[in-house]
Each structure stands twice: as structure tokens, then as C-alpha cells.
Write an enzyme that holds these catalytic residues in place. Structure first.
Site, mmCIF file in Angstrom:
data_model
loop_
_atom_site.group_PDB
_atom_site.id
_atom_site.type_symbol
_atom_site.label_atom_id
_atom_site.label_comp_id
_atom_site.label_asym_id
_atom_site.label_seq_id
_atom_site.Cartn_x
_atom_site.Cartn_y
_atom_site.Cartn_z
ATOM 1 N N TYR A 32 0.831 -1.202 0.000
ATOM 2 C CA TYR A 32 0.000 0.000 0.000
ATOM 3 C C TYR A 32 0.863 1.248 0.000
ATOM 4 O O TYR A 32 2.068 1.195 0.260
ATOM 5 C CB TYR A 32 -0.956 0.008 1.197
ATOM 6 C CG TYR A 32 -0.318 0.356 2.532
ATOM 7 C CD1 TYR A 32 -0.461 1.638 3.071
ATOM 8 C CD2 TYR A 32 0.422 -0.578 3.249
ATOM 9 C CE1 TYR A 32 0.122 1.967 4.294
ATOM 10 C CE2 TYR A 32 1.000 -0.259 4.465
ATOM 11 C CZ TYR A 32 0.851 1.013 4.980
ATOM 12 O OH TYR A 32 1.431 1.349 6.188
ATOM 13 N N ARG A 100 -7.690 -20.747 -1.518
ATOM 14 C CA ARG A 100 -6.581 -20.408 -0.631
ATOM 15 C C ARG A 100 -5.418 -21.360 -0.841
ATOM 16 O O ARG A 100 -5.597 -22.573 -0.852
ATOM 17 C CB ARG A 100 -7.065 -20.460 0.825
ATOM 18 C CG ARG A 100 -6.030 -20.073 1.863
ATOM 19 C CD ARG A 100 -6.640 -20.138 3.264
ATOM 20 N NE ARG A 100 -5.699 -19.726 4.304
ATOM 21 C CZ ARG A 100 -4.799 -20.522 4.859
ATOM 22 N NH1 ARG A 100 -4.719 -21.792 4.470
ATOM 23 N NH2 ARG A 100 -3.979 -20.067 5.790
ATOM 24 N N LYS A 149 6.553 -1.968 1.972
ATOM 25 C CA LYS A 149 5.365 -1.371 2.596
ATOM 26 C C LYS A 149 4.167 -2.299 2.388
ATOM 27 O O LYS A 149 3.297 -2.069 1.540
ATOM 28 C CB LYS A 149 5.100 0.026 2.024
ATOM 29 C CG LYS A 149 4.167 0.871 2.898
ATOM 30 C CD LYS A 149 4.142 2.305 2.411
ATOM 31 C CE LYS A 149 3.193 3.174 3.213
ATOM 32 N NZ LYS A 149 3.648 3.397 4.599
#
Length: 285
Positions: A32, A100, A149
Site C-alpha cells: 500500500y 486459498r 510497505k
């Protein structure tokens, strides 16, 4: 109602949906950025885009938009939501593989792209600039690649709550006796007019605001030393401060209950905040 961006569409926030199988949700597999907005313009946008690319490269994720498209989306959201002061948050995840799995999905799985604004009137006139922040130190327990990040922010959130329970403003992480950074900011001390902050490495986030502030400090003939500093050294400093995209530059006046210098915001932090806001407003796009 706020307008958000999701995978190419501008939507009311109540209509934006992401799959329960998205890897950002099940694996924290995403990155992000947060870009501040002053006077309706984007602050240090190029720096944030460059760091976004570094984060994506580190996680072997493709960049879903061009630089011009990123800029257009940011500007559209600022305009559609009437943001004068605030932030634009963007998140890119590895997308929805349909189930998943720990292994990365096939390369043809499209990333999930989310952006939204947060209006923060008075962002540049934060009262903490005049009162200063009080921080506590906590053990560094994050993963080893803090320079990426990522959306994996659980331990910083826990540290924020430790600070809240201690009735202070924030926490600084400490590893092997040395301060790494704050929960969502880079950390600095000032001793004898020398600004001291940890050098860039995998140990801390390569702050976009950090880079600008250190550049402005050197331009103003301030001495900067990039090295590790201890908690005891910080407590004995003349002043301290933090930098981040949304806080800009904020003074720290207390560490673990120990007042720094006069116990009031220092001149170096105050001057750097003035310079930063002035220069960033001039360069905003």
C-alpha cells in the site's frame, strides 16, 4: 457518500466488494501507499509511486497501472470527494486465485486495486506540532523486511494500542538496544544541532517524507548523521521528532516518561516542519 476506486471502476463505498479469497485478505499479500493532499493537490506523489514499484518488485507482483493512470485515479478521487486536506490510500494485492493456497497463483491472476480518500481538515495545522508527542519504547517484533510497505500491520497496530493504554501518543520499536522507527513513522533525535536517524536498510521503511526532510535539512546547512542510536541516547537528546506522509514533521517531547531537552517542541523540528510544508506545497501536483 464517498466514492472509491476498485479494479477500474469508481463506486460508492457501500458497493465496493472484494472476494473472500483475495490474497490480501487471507495472506496479507499486498502492498500500500498513502499520499497526502494539501490545497487539493498531491504531496510528493512521484516518491510514493517509486516506492510502490519497489514494494511490488520485492514481492514479485506486477504493477497494474501506468504512472499516468495512477495519477489520474488519485486526482479523480480527490475531485469526486472534494478533498482539500487529507489522504489518498492505495492498496494492491496479488488478487483472487479462486481458492486459498500458500503458493503464489498463476501469473495471469489480476491484482486487486483499491483506492479511497480520507478527508482530514486541519492536517497541516496539527495541534501536536505545538505540544509535541509522547512515546514509549517497545520490543521490535516485526518481520525482517520492514522496507517493503506491506499490508501486514498487526504488530504496529498492537504497539499503537500499547501506547494508547500507556496514555501516550505513539511507540518506537527497539531492537538490540537501538531504535528502528515508530509504529507508522521514521524516528530522529537532535543533539547539538546534529540530526541523527537510522540509515536505510531492511530494518525500516524507506520513508518518502524522510527523504524529503533530510534533503531539506542538508539544503538548510543542518548536519545530518545516518546511524543507529540507542534508547538512552534518545532520552539524553536535545530534541526528537518523527516524519511520515500524514504527520509531515512532528516533535517528540517525551520518551518512556523522560522529558527531552526543555520538555517542549524543539527548534529544529519546528523549522523542518515549516520548510517541508512550504516546499511540498510549491511542488504539489
Amino acid at each position: 457518500m464517498r466514492t472509491v476506486y476498485l479494479n477500474g471502476d469508481y463506486l460508492p463505498e457501500t458497493e465496493a466488494k472484494v472476494s473472500i479469497f483475495d490474497r490480501g485478505f487471507v495472506m496479507g499479500d499486498g502492498v500500500y501507499e498513502v499520499t497526502s493532499v494539501l490545497d487539493g493537490k498531491l504531496i510528493d506523489f512521484a516518491g510514493h509511486l517509486a516506492r510502490l514499484q519497489r514494494s511490488l518488485d520485492a514481492l514479485e507482483m506486477k504493477n497494474p497501472l501506468s504512472e499516468s493512470d495512477w495519477l489520474e485515479v488519485h486526482r479523480q478521487l480527490v475531485a469526486r470527494n472534494g478533498v482539500t486536506e487529507g489522504m489518498v490510500y492505495l492498496q494492491v494485492t496479488r488478487g483472487n486465485p479462486g481458492d486459498r493456497d500458500f503458493a503464489y497463483p498463476a501469473a495471469d491472476v489480476e491484482p486487486t486495486v483499491v483506492l479511497y480518500t480520507q478527508s482530514k481538515p486541519g492536517l497541516a495545522d496539527n495541534p501536536a506540532a505545538k505540544t509535541g508527542l509522547r512515546v514509549i519504547t517497545v520490543a521490535e517484533q516485526r518481520w525482517a523486511r520492514r522496507d517493503i510497505k506491506t499490508v501486514q500491520l498487526l504488530y504496529p497496530s498492537m504497539a499503537k494500542m500499547m501506547a494508547k493504554k500507556a496514555h501516550v501518543d505513539d511507540a518506537w520499536f527497539v531492537e538490540d538496544g537501538f531504535v528502528t522507527e515508530g509504529t507508522s513513522n521514521n524516528a530522529y533525535i537532535v543533539k547539538g544541532n546534529k540530526i541523527i536517524t537510522r540509515a536505510l536498510s531492511h530494518d525500516l521503511l524507506h520513508g518518502i517524507t524522510r527523504a524529503a526532510v533530510l534533503r531539506f535539512a542538508r539544503d538548510a546547512q543542518m548536519e545530518v548523521e545516518e546511524r543507529n542510536f540507542t534508547v538512552d541516547e534518545a532520552k539524553a537528546a536535545d530534541e526528537a521528532f518523527i516524519t511520515s506522509a500524514s504527520a509531515f514533521v512532528l516533535p517528540v517531547v517525551e520518551i518512556d516518561g523522560v522529558a527531552l531537552g526543555t520538555g517542549k517542541p524543539g527548534k529544529v523540528a519546528g523549522r523542518l516542519r515549516e520548510i517541508y510544508l512550504d516546499e511540498m506545497r510549491k511542488a504539489a501536483i
